[in-house]
Design a protein around this motif. Structure first.
Motif, mmCIF file in Angstrom:
data_model
loop_
_atom_site.group_PDB
_atom_site.id
_atom_site.type_symbol
_atom_site.label_atom_id
_atom_site.label_comp_id
_atom_site.label_asym_id
_atom_site.label_seq_id
_atom_site.Cartn_x
_atom_site.Cartn_y
_atom_site.Cartn_z
ATOM 1 N N UNK A 156 -62.437 9.707 41.651
ATOM 2 C CA UNK A 156 -60.966 10.323 41.456
ATOM 3 C C UNK A 156 -60.298 10.162 42.227
ATOM 4 N N UNK A 157 -60.904 10.334 43.390
ATOM 5 C CA UNK A 157 -59.925 10.454 45.097
ATOM 6 C C UNK A 157 -59.281 10.192 45.553
ATOM 7 N N UNK A 158 -58.119 10.373 45.354
ATOM 8 C CA UNK A 158 -56.756 9.231 46.106
ATOM 9 C C UNK A 158 -56.655 9.997 47.891
ATOM 10 N N UNK A 159 -56.355 9.231 48.677
ATOM 11 C CA UNK A 159 -55.777 9.481 49.955
ATOM 12 C C UNK A 159 -54.484 8.735 50.210
ATOM 13 N N UNK A 160 -54.292 10.054 50.247
ATOM 14 C CA UNK A 160 -52.300 9.757 49.667
ATOM 15 C C UNK A 160 -51.562 9.720 50.682
ATOM 16 N N UNK A 161 -50.844 8.889 51.029
ATOM 17 C CA UNK A 161 -49.445 8.854 52.161
ATOM 18 C C UNK A 161 -47.809 7.918 51.578
ATOM 19 N N UNK A 162 -47.342 7.812 52.330
ATOM 20 C CA UNK A 162 -45.981 8.004 51.822
ATOM 21 C C UNK A 162 -45.299 6.337 51.372
ATOM 22 N N UNK A 163 -44.388 5.947 51.017
ATOM 23 C CA UNK A 163 -43.541 6.929 50.623
ATOM 24 C C UNK A 163 -43.503 8.229 48.968
ATOM 25 N N UNK A 164 -42.692 8.610 48.529
ATOM 26 C CA UNK A 164 -43.371 9.167 47.514
ATOM 27 C C UNK A 164 -41.742 9.778 47.207
ATOM 28 N N UNK A 165 -41.609 9.556 45.834
ATOM 29 C CA UNK A 165 -40.074 8.316 45.233
ATOM 30 C C UNK A 165 -39.825 9.758 43.965
ATOM 31 N N UNK A 166 -38.683 10.046 44.023
ATOM 32 C CA UNK A 166 -39.114 10.766 42.553
ATOM 33 C C UNK A 166 -37.152 10.616 42.446
ATOM 34 N N UNK A 167 -37.052 10.389 40.724
ATOM 35 C CA UNK A 167 -35.586 10.680 40.539
ATOM 36 C C UNK A 167 -34.945 12.119 41.235
ATOM 37 N N UNK A 168 -33.656 12.311 41.179
ATOM 38 C CA UNK A 168 -32.904 13.169 42.222
ATOM 39 C C UNK A 168 -33.208 14.795 41.632
ATOM 40 N N UNK A 169 -33.080 14.555 40.700
ATOM 41 C CA UNK A 169 -33.047 16.233 39.710
ATOM 42 C C UNK A 169 -34.933 16.447 40.135
#
Length: 230
Positions: A156-169
């Motif tokens: 269940x472990x994830x190595x996080x990268x980018x991009x990280x993306x979001x709704x602006x709000x």
């Protein structure tokens, strides 16, 4: 939806042991940051690009981005701050009013692909927040004073990268919450998590490395040259 990428390249790169900030080091014939920006420039899903640089480099590189590197989607070059979350915040303050989706990416991850950017945008538009990551290949252990105290199941472990993306709000609210509570992170998705927003995983690729050390330069150089031959 109007989609704006914030490319964060405001670090000094001290671990690189080089006088030149790592984002401007040349590999495969171009500065690292140029490789990164050209992927976003060529991605049809990106409308605008903001680049966050060390303050002393803004006036130097803004015209280079536009004339020499041909980054036509560049909206603004923004001065960064002493910490990553403050640099990102400066970028968020410069977003166009009509931006609906914000893509935050490390300037020193030049091996990102257009497909991953698209998947990240689609997921964030649907769920509010998305983070790219890969599953750990290695066993992970918790250590205290050089003694192993726990072996952590890696399923269940994830190595996080980018991009990280979001709704602006979502990303604006998450950052405001971090300022209100004085709880920050070097990871943008963590701010969304702390503010109570769900974050969805987007499968990444192992080659989407972040260049932080001299050894990474050699790996990235080889990978970029291989990609150019495809």
């Amino acid at each position: 939806m109007h989609k704006t990428a914030i490319i964060v390249a405001a670090g000094s790169g001290q671990r690189m042991r080089c006088k030149t900030p790592k984002q401007f080091i040349e590999i495969a014939g171009k500065p690292i940051l140029q490789h990164t920006l050209q992927v976003f420039e060529s991605c049809d899903d990106i409308d605008d690009i903001l680049v966050v640089l060390p303050p002393e480099w803004v006036s130097v590189y803004d015209p280079i981005f536009r004339s020499d590197w041909k980054i036509s989607k560049l909206m603004q070059t923004v001065a960064g701050a002493g910490q990553r979350h403050l640099s990102v915040w400066n970028g968020l303050q410069a977003l166009p009013d009509d931006t609906e989706i914000v893509i935050i990416h490390d300037g020193v991850r030049p091996l990102i692909t257009r497909d991953i950017i698209r998947n990240s945008i689609y997921t964030a538009a649907r769920d509010g927040a998305a983070v790219v990551g890969v599953q750990s290949k290695d066993t992970i252990k918790r250590v205290k004073d050089t003694r192993i105290v726990e072996t952590i199941p890696r399923d269940d472990l994830i190595l996080v990268q980018t991009p990280q993306t979001f709704r602006k709000d979502v990303i604006l609210a998450a950052n405001r919450s971090a300022f209100d509570t004085d709880r920050f992170s070097t990871d943008d998705a963590a701010l969304a998590e702390m503010a109570g927003y769900p974050v969805t995983l987007v499968p990444g690729i192992w080659t989407n490395i972040k260049i932080t050390s001299p050894e990474d330069l050699k790996v990235a150089e080889w990978l970029l040259r291989e990609r150019s031959q495809e």
